[in-house]
Design an enzyme around this catalytic site. Sequence first.
Site, PDB file in Angstrom:
ATOM      1  N   ASN A   9       0.872  -1.184   0.000  1.00 20.00           N
ATOM      2  CA  ASN A   9       0.000   0.000   0.000  1.00 20.00           C
ATOM      3  C   ASN A   9       0.905   1.228   0.000  1.00 20.00           C
ATOM      4  OD1 ASN A   9      -1.768   2.078   0.559  1.00 20.00           O
ATOM      5  ND2 ASN A   9      -2.237   1.403   2.641  1.00 20.00           N
ATOM      6  N   LYS A  11       0.146   4.282  -0.258  1.00 24.19           N
ATOM      7  CA  LYS A  11      -0.472   5.484   0.335  1.00 24.19           C
ATOM      8  C   LYS A  11      -0.211   6.699  -0.575  1.00 24.19           C
ATOM      9  CE  LYS A  11      -0.095   3.314   4.795  1.00 24.19           C
ATOM     10  NZ  LYS A  11      -0.052   3.418   6.240  1.00 24.19           N
ATOM     11  N   HIS A  94      -9.524   1.492   4.549  1.00 24.13           N
ATOM     12  CA  HIS A  94      -8.276   1.617   5.317  1.00 24.13           C
ATOM     13  C   HIS A  94      -8.525   2.558   6.502  1.00 24.13           C
ATOM     14  CE1 HIS A  94      -4.205   2.711   6.427  1.00 24.13           C
ATOM     15  NE2 HIS A  94      -3.820   1.592   5.837  1.00 24.13           N
ATOM     16  N   GLU A  96      -6.908   4.909   7.666  1.00 25.90           N
ATOM     17  CA  GLU A  96      -6.672   6.338   7.364  1.00 25.90           C
ATOM     18  C   GLU A  96      -7.869   6.942   6.645  1.00 25.90           C
ATOM     19  OE1 GLU A  96      -2.921   5.654   5.441  1.00 25.90           O
ATOM     20  OE2 GLU A  96      -2.080   5.052   7.383  1.00 25.90           O
ATOM     21  N   GLU A 166      -5.599  -4.820  10.456  1.00 26.47           N
ATOM     22  CA  GLU A 166      -4.582  -3.806  10.715  1.00 26.47           C
ATOM     23  C   GLU A 166      -4.892  -3.065  12.019  1.00 26.47           C
ATOM     24  OE1 GLU A 166      -2.510  -2.697   6.759  1.00 26.47           O
ATOM     25  OE2 GLU A 166      -4.167  -1.316   7.070  1.00 26.47           O
ATOM     26  N   GLY A 172       2.436   2.145  10.811  1.00 27.86           N
ATOM     27  CA  GLY A 172       3.416   3.219  10.663  1.00 27.86           C
ATOM     28  C   GLY A 172       4.119   3.601  11.955  1.00 27.86           C
ATOM     29  N   SER A 213       3.361  -2.176  10.381  1.00 26.16           N
ATOM     30  CA  SER A 213       4.802  -2.229  10.655  1.00 26.16           C
ATOM     31  C   SER A 213       5.441  -3.573  10.293  1.00 26.16           C
ATOM     32  CB  SER A 213       5.094  -1.865  12.111  1.00 26.16           C
ATOM     33  OG  SER A 213       4.678  -0.534  12.380  1.00 26.16           O
TER      34      SER A 213
HETATM   35  P1  PGA Z   1       2.795   0.197   7.625  1.00 29.60           P
HETATM   36  O1  PGA Z   1       1.333   0.447   7.009  1.00 29.60           O
HETATM   37  O2  PGA Z   1       3.299  -1.107   7.059  1.00 29.60           O
HETATM   38  O3  PGA Z   1       3.615   1.375   7.181  1.00 29.60           O
HETATM   39  O4  PGA Z   1       2.641   0.131   9.114  1.00 29.60           O
HETATM   40  C1  PGA Z   1       0.427  -0.605   6.790  1.00 29.60           C
HETATM   41  C2  PGA Z   1      -0.857  -0.077   6.213  1.00 29.60           C
HETATM   42  O5  PGA Z   1      -1.322   0.996   6.624  1.00 29.60           O
HETATM   43  O6  PGA Z   1      -1.456  -0.718   5.320  1.00 29.60           O
END
Ligand code: PGA
Length: 256
Positions: A9, A11, A94, A96, A166, A172, A213
């Site tokens: 992803n 983003k 997601h 976000e 998630e 992140g 992460s």
């Molecule tokens: P990350 O993000 O691997 O940077 O923690 C995962 C995601 O939001 O899909």
Amino acid sequence: MRKPFIAGNWKMHMTISEAEDLVREMLPGLEDVSSVEKAVCPPFVDLPVVADLLNGSDVKVGAQNMHWEEKGAYTGEISPLMLQGLCDYVIIGHSERRKYFGETDETVNLKVKSALAHGLIPIICVGENLQQNESGLTSEVVRSQVTADLAGLTPEQVSELVIAYEPIWAIGTGKAATPEYAEAVIRDDIRGTIAVLFGKEAADSVRIQYGGSTKASNIESFMSMPDIDGALVGGASLKAQEFVEMIRIAARTKSS
Ligand code: PGA
């Protein structure tokens, strides 16, 4: 048997030319790893160039969002018709999008139904935030998201889609969940809820990723869990060599 699936992803990263460079750099390392399904999910504007570069390879393309309507007065939105032919997957809900753009389980459900109706496979994101986690509400939150996000689907549709567990506190932050914790939520709360609502066959067929992460140094521990079928990778998917390494480790882990 569920085929392991690692998706990146991106983003809101990568201009068109950066996207091109990233794909060119990762492609040679992915070509001989056929036991793992892999996909990259770039921003909308990168989709044509990425789809073009990946044409003829077995690396799939996904979008990061879509509207549920086919067309209309929805300034700034992208419809499933526009994605058809450009990608196979679409990330829906997601955290976000839920947090910054007001998405709810109701809009997620509309998008999931629309994606399936247009031949796109949704990667539906669920997961609890830190406060919910610390208050012992994880099971309740995740079960209710799964129930609402999949409402009205048939068991056959559920078998085809992908869910990404998630935990928001792990995204992140560099603080991944433990594989044992993710396995328990995925097995009991996600597969368990699907078994009750859609039957054992759908629960056994649906692919469920862990996200939050993940990186080359911890992917093996997640992939060695029986109910974790792969990962939705954020930050680490922006580094070509690390993403390739993660996919190669995933292939090794699941075949051993
Ligand atoms: P990350 O993000 O691997 O940077 O923690 C995962 C995601 O939001 O899909």
